[in-house]
Enzyme design. Structure first.
Site, PDB file in Angstrom:
ATOM      1  N   ASN D 162      -6.043   1.421  48.960  1.00 13.30           N
ATOM      2  CA  ASN D 162      -6.335   2.766  48.471  1.00 13.30           C
ATOM      3  C   ASN D 162      -6.881   2.736  47.059  1.00 13.30           C
ATOM      4  O   ASN D 162      -6.590   1.814  46.313  1.00 13.30           O
ATOM      5  CB  ASN D 162      -5.049   3.609  48.492  1.00 13.30           C
ATOM      6  CG  ASN D 162      -4.913   4.352  49.794  1.00 13.30           C
ATOM      7  OD1 ASN D 162      -5.890   4.921  50.274  1.00 13.30           O
ATOM      8  ND2 ASN D 162      -3.717   4.330  50.380  1.00 13.30           N
ATOM      9  N   HIS D 185      -4.040   5.385  58.369  1.00 15.13           N
ATOM     10  CA  HIS D 185      -3.230   5.957  59.459  1.00 15.13           C
ATOM     11  C   HIS D 185      -3.292   7.457  59.608  1.00 15.13           C
ATOM     12  O   HIS D 185      -2.792   7.993  60.603  1.00 15.13           O
ATOM     13  CB  HIS D 185      -1.745   5.644  59.221  1.00 15.13           C
ATOM     14  CG  HIS D 185      -1.435   4.225  59.351  1.00 15.13           C
ATOM     15  ND1 HIS D 185      -0.513   3.585  58.580  1.00 15.13           N
ATOM     16  CD2 HIS D 185      -1.940   3.306  60.186  1.00 15.13           C
ATOM     17  CE1 HIS D 185      -0.468   2.327  58.926  1.00 15.13           C
ATOM     18  NE2 HIS D 185      -1.322   2.127  59.888  1.00 15.13           N
ATOM     19  N   HIS D 220      -8.303  10.883  53.986  1.00 12.26           N
ATOM     20  CA  HIS D 220      -7.231  11.783  53.546  1.00 12.26           C
ATOM     21  C   HIS D 220      -7.693  13.240  53.460  1.00 12.26           C
ATOM     22  O   HIS D 220      -6.928  14.100  53.023  1.00 12.26           O
ATOM     23  CB  HIS D 220      -6.635  11.348  52.194  1.00 12.26           C
ATOM     24  CG  HIS D 220      -5.805  10.118  52.298  1.00 12.26           C
ATOM     25  ND1 HIS D 220      -5.252   9.481  51.211  1.00 12.26           N
ATOM     26  CD2 HIS D 220      -5.413   9.392  53.373  1.00 12.26           C
ATOM     27  CE1 HIS D 220      -4.577   8.414  51.602  1.00 12.26           C
ATOM     28  NE2 HIS D 220      -4.669   8.337  52.905  1.00 12.26           N
TER      29      HIS D 220
END
Lengths: 486, 486, 486, 486
Positions: D162, D185, D220
């Site tokens: 990230n 995920h 995200h």
């Protein structure tokens, strides 16, 4: 506010499916369809609709015979239906595969342009003949799309009718939420060729299924910029093979005399790869009608590439019911004059239907409006790329863009197609002529000769162009200053 | 972070200007330039640079003679400079108007394609001849751009050298911050024609200056979608006149025999307006090389539109120093053999310079990289539109886009131009050939014939293509399978 | 096929012009207009239309008095007309400058958001107040556009009504062929500031007219990436000055107490230039409502930049007829209580009209739909750039694009504007709320607080939102889960 | 001329694979990886590389122990390698999953912005903390990309680090031909949620695998505009459920006290769906950092949505080796203190590797540069969509575009990401600050406060920002006029 796809509430029920087959009197494709359905894991009913009701009824009889007399995995019943609305009502899937206008139109599509020096080997999907076929077909398909919107708005629509790009585009132009795809074999042919090439040159044992490739373009003018056989990159092979003798052959016309009109010697394919560094994925006979260098000169100049012509006599011979072998087949099978074997075709239609109904998902090439799958062609144009087919969904893969030179070749045709489809919206013959003028085959003529060709085609096929505003056309009412002076 | 224009700290000082004239030995344009400067409100020095130093020196002598012997508003001194670097050092403005490669190349540009059936009436800005002229010229202009970056990075650069689109694009490709415009007369010719049309048909007293129009396109293939004469919309006139006899004339070749090669009968102009609903703004002889329907058939088929050919003999005659009338002029004037009158040309160059120096601002058509002024051509391509010229600034007007069909015609040429300029970046002959193949004139050939034409042009002009990587070319090393079989 | 501008057959006749002034009862702008017309080279009639007919009649009386009692170059007659259709019939030019909804709405626009912590210094062109002003105004302007299409489709329409971007965009949304521009002073203010800066810092004697700049953006959020004073590049000055004390001032709120609400100390301007390298071209009080960092914190945090608030009391004071100084003026002049001087305003309207009628062409900033003039904002959005105004034509100059960061700031507002205009098309309150949520001032709230603010504004101004489908709104019918829990 | 993908000559050999794991000392992900490899159909060697060599060695020991002591389908050997070059040489696949900079940096990322009123629940992928994490990470990943180009240019690179969008984008910025994907995920979490929703509401028995959806956005901050469960359209369910009590819950902070930081109550999800008509596909704790309305107000105002904060103490606790449970696990397993079970994780990495090696193809969500898969975000930006994974190929599906409002929210973040990545190219701190300013969390500050926050973060993390040109920064050298006045 959210521009979602329009789609049925649930996937097609594979145990109780309704398929409407527009053009169900077909002699070529219907028997394949019947067998594929019989061998599928799907059950349901098929409604055959055709302007030629007799043909539909015969195919219905044949379909039921196959189901009744043979061991089938899929359980199907067939019925000929003589009203379009009734045929479509509540359908889960619609097949469009028609040719309502009679053979004579195709003879005109070939013969009249030839008088003007335009001699395409196929003359059915682009060029003056292809454009007129589109002009005859589009108004009818707008009606089909409107009827689908009314009677089965969620149905999956599989269009096999040529010219696939024009026709599929017209379906969306009439009914933007239609779930339609245009289907065609050309890319599979290229994959088969690449499998044989890999087998020969790389000592692999490969079939079409072993070839994966990134396809993009418009129907009959598709290109590949990645190709693998069992995961092995074929590009190095291409770059070698393009210099080999097999990719640099010159044919004598005489050598082609006994060849089928479908013979493909891939010499144009290699020449285009040589020039632009990207691999064409359509038969040479189609490629030359889009990349028109090869049509220049005499017939021998085209035949030199190993290409033969679809003579208009071939068309009239093969497409007339009386003499059609396909017709014979069905009747012969039914009457026991010929042995019938229940084997699957190479069509992917049944596989797509199974996947949409929740069966195994897979990837195949389809023609759909561009939503980004081809990054440098315009949005909304009907493009051909791979798509993932899965439960209740057909979704194109992002195929990227083109080398500038090839994009340039393609956009010219997109401009023609979009102009003709837009012209059909208002039946505007003069706008259609502006699209006709853009076609590279037509660009070998003076504009006035092009106008004469256009007018002569209209005159010959007028009966099949009744939706167009022929009377209001300035182009058609022009006198020919040119002719009078020559 | 902010992508501003690169520009000099202040406007050019109109009382102390330095102009570098690359190609200053010119026989055609230099005398006009000298007179316009003499009649301007500007003062300064002019440095004449030319591969042919004699020519530059003669023009310098002439320039100083004009200044010394006549009543001039502008005060100028002229000097021939034999080193490019010195000529450019600190210049405020640079003119590029050269033709270094000798006449024979132009003869090749016309004659060799003609052997292959490609007979353009000009053959100098597009088509095989135009592309080769570009290939000879671009490397040199990349050098000019590099020298400008080094010696006078802020200078205003006025390019008159053909092919204006290729050449201007190449200047920016080498030096993206260059302040360059390409200038050309064609649009002014159209405005003059429209003035005469308005005078005749609408009973107005109009001159070129009374015509305002919204121009857009690429050089020699520009279009107008708004035109007014003294504020009166000319569109209704166009829509009437297109059906009039004068817009539907057919010429017999014999009728053109005594015509100048520059004769323009506007019949192609009207035919294109008729077909696409937008008005071409270039001479017919240029239009037909971009909208190539008109080149098809025999020479009579082109002449039927009232167009004549620039014979290669005309070129050799007119462009050879010994016989040039222009040369004679300067010498004759200097020696008193001919009367000299100090009158202004129709060039806008001096007006632009005055406006840039803070004089009256005005609007004229220029060729510049697209930053949105043409909304549907790609960014960076050199396009021609109107621009506002004012103190220290030349800014294009937003001209909008095209009907799809015309955009399609133009983008093909943009694709050729961009391919050739990109190929020149790496001297890649094979990429240049891919661009050559795209040209619609070349598309009338088989690809192999096109390759032979390309190779023959390279062979004939090899001396002027030394910057290109001829040895590394696959295209040039191919044997001709085709020829051997025919 | 050709997408030409829609335009009158000929330029406006400057000797016999018909101007319709919608909002002609105005107390602020009408007197300026009357004087400018009187001082122009144009003659004709003016029809004053206003929901407040009395105001229009008073202004008509004033206009005729000016013409009758003073030496005027332009000859004009004034008439108050109480029907919109009659007022527009056959007009050459239409001015829209209205504020039909009463002062209380502006008070709500300021006071209600402030309760939620949103305290914009202007609250009239963007942010919650600006959006509601747009929501009240757009339906009316769609009606004006429809009436113009019917009664004077070719008229030049000059919109002065705020929010200029929303309103001008709505005119085009209703009638795409309208010849409308939105006009505003902000950029001229910036030019005046730059003139004073150049005068002080560079020892030039400069006025606004000496400043040329490349403007782009949306109204009240425009930017300059090139600025020259008498041809001298101001960028080096900017880059120095940004570090100077004058560009780094911090204000104590007390210091502003006696300042006008219009005071502009340029500290936000310099801060934005410092951060993004491009120069803002609007007053600081507007900038902070678009670049909203500066609104964060307490009122002192905004005042620290030298900005004051337009209190709602100011609005009610100044905009209520009874107390308006402007009203007093006209009556006082008419009644001789105050001396009247016939001097021109700083408005460019009269100059534009003269240019359109064939007078001197010039360049000024206008708000028009994007056709490429701003290359990286979307087509059709109303953007502000320079435009050339000449006979029968207003044409934007190609201004190029933005640094990514500034484009990002602007597109957020374009997204709000486009959403609101689109929502107004179908009177869809919920879609309007989605646009409201996008506004950066609103984004300082929780979505539920934003919904409450939205609902409270609707409730307070319901009378002026009758065109919207308030009853059908899901957003307005939501109960407030949030409130009940807090 | 053809812009093909760069790709290995053949698919990875599944029986002899070399995997390089950068960050192979990981305590969280490595044990999952080891088990998934052991349960795969693949064989080969794994090279573990880590700045923390001990960790890599421990994992190698663990990996070999799993292979030796358990029944595995895949045969693998593990080795810790302490030189990056050696670790990468000839690798078929590269995993990047690192966190070199120590926990303290994360503490700063959370705590310092909080002092300025910015309190994101995660603070690790966007917002000030996320941007600084990106600024620390990007230079290192440019080095990785350069090393991959040198040592294993064809390798498939799987980035788990990230912020996935920044980092994956930086890999491509350094080495445009890299075959990299970013994996995450979040979307799977949404699919699991939708499965449970369908199970509860529609009485289906569904798991994550039954959910197909059309994902698009950036990591995200992804969205779904089509979702089906076993082929059943979930949209009607969404449209009902959004009004249900479960989608309108309000949480008391106290109710969350014992909740994990990862708890997700989907209330933000439903609120965004309610407002924009498209379904978010990421956890609420991430969504609120991109759609920042929810961060406004007090902590209770966020917790009201059922979201908890990742306290910096949590970070230091969990991420410090000494206390990490994961570390304990591996050692405990190895030493027999804890029972080890060989079960597969939910990671798709092994499936992807199998598909790339010629195993079963499948579809999963990946982060890759946009080549058209998201039609209205810019080309080259790293976007997240579904992709087809098959032999030697990962190809995005064409996901289409967004409702305008959501596109607007996303592009702001794309603009930040692109600005930071571009700034990193030249280590330009001031450009990075311009990107920082764009972040909607930062926009809640005055620009000067934002500058102070930026400077304070730089000061605290200076040791990990050594690649940046801190000394040359104007932003960092500004004195704070603001502070001195407050």
């Amino acid at each position: 506010m959210c521009p979602r796809s329009h789609r049925a509430a649930s996937a097609i029920d594979g145990t109780d499916m309704t398929i409407t087959y527009i053009g169900g009197g077909s002699r070529q494709w219907a028997p394949k369809f019947v067998r594929d359905m019989a061998l599928s894991e799907l059950d349901g009913e098929v409604r055959l609709y055709d302007a030629n009701y007799e043909g539909a009824a015969l195919n219905a009889r044949f379909g039921n015979w196959v189901q009744d007399e043979h061991e089938t995995s899929g359980e199907w019943t067939y019925e000929a239906v003589d009203a379009l609305d009734a045929a479509l009502e509540g359908a889960d899937a619609v097949i469009t595969s028609t040719q309502f206008d009679p053979t004579e139109t195709f003879v005109h599509d070939i013969d009249i342009p030839q008088k003007y020096g335009i001699h395409g080997p196929v003359a059915a999907t682009i060029g003056p003949g292809g454009i007129f076929r589109a002009m005859r077909t589009i108004p009818l398909y707008r009606e089909f799309a409107a009827a689908i919107r009314e009677h089965c708005p969620d149905a999956w629509v599989f269009n096999f009718t040529n010219p696939v790009h024009f026709v599929t585009r017209a379906l969306y132009d009439e009914y933007p939420d239609i779930n339609a795809v245009g289907l065609c074999h050309e890319v599979m042919g290229t994959r088969s060729y690449l499998a044989s090439l890999a087998s020969e040159q790389l000592d692999m044992e490969a079939t079409r299924e072993d070839i994966t490739c990134n396809v993009k373009g418009i129907n009959h003018f598709t290109w590949i910029d990645e190709a693998r056989c069992q995961g092995v990159d074929l590009w190095p092979l291409f770059e070698d093979f393009v210099d080999a003798e097999e990719a640099n052959r010159v044919f004598e016309p005489a050598a082609l005399e006994d060849e089928s009109v479908f013979v493909d010697n891939q010499q144009v394919t290699w020449e285009l790869f040589r020039r632009f560094g990207i691999f064409p994925a359509a038969g040479d006979r189609h490629l030359v009608e889009y990349a028109t260098w090869f049509l220049n000169g005499s017939d021998a100049d085209l035949e030199r590439w190993g290409i033969t012509y679809t003579g208009s006599d071939y068309r009239s011979k093969h497409w007339t019911p009386a003499e059609s072998e396909q017709t014979t087949d069905v009747t012969a099978w039914l009457e026991g004059d010929r042995e019938f074997e229940l084997e699957s075709s190479e069509e992917v239609f049944a596989d797509m239907l199974e996947a949409l109904a929740g069966g195994e998902s897979f990837t195949t090439n389809v023609n759909m409006p561009n939503v980004g799958q081809v990054s440098d062609l315009e949005d909304g144009a009907v493009v051909e790329t791979n798509a993932l087919v899965r439960e209740n969904e057909i979704r194109p893969l992002a195929a990227g863009g083109f080398p500038r030179q090839v994009r340039s070749l393609i956009t010219t045709h997109v401009d023609t197609i979009e102009t003709i489809v837009e012209a059909a919206r208002t039946d505007d013959v003069d706008e259609a002529f502006a699209g006709f003028l853009l076609d590279p085959q037509v660009r070998t003529l003076q504009t006035e000769r092009a106008r004469e060709l256009f007018a002569e085609l209209v005159a010959a096929e007028e009966r099949y162009l009744t939706d167009w505003d022929l009377d209001g056309s300035a182009v058609l009412s022009e006198s020919s200053a040119y002719d009078s002076s020559h």
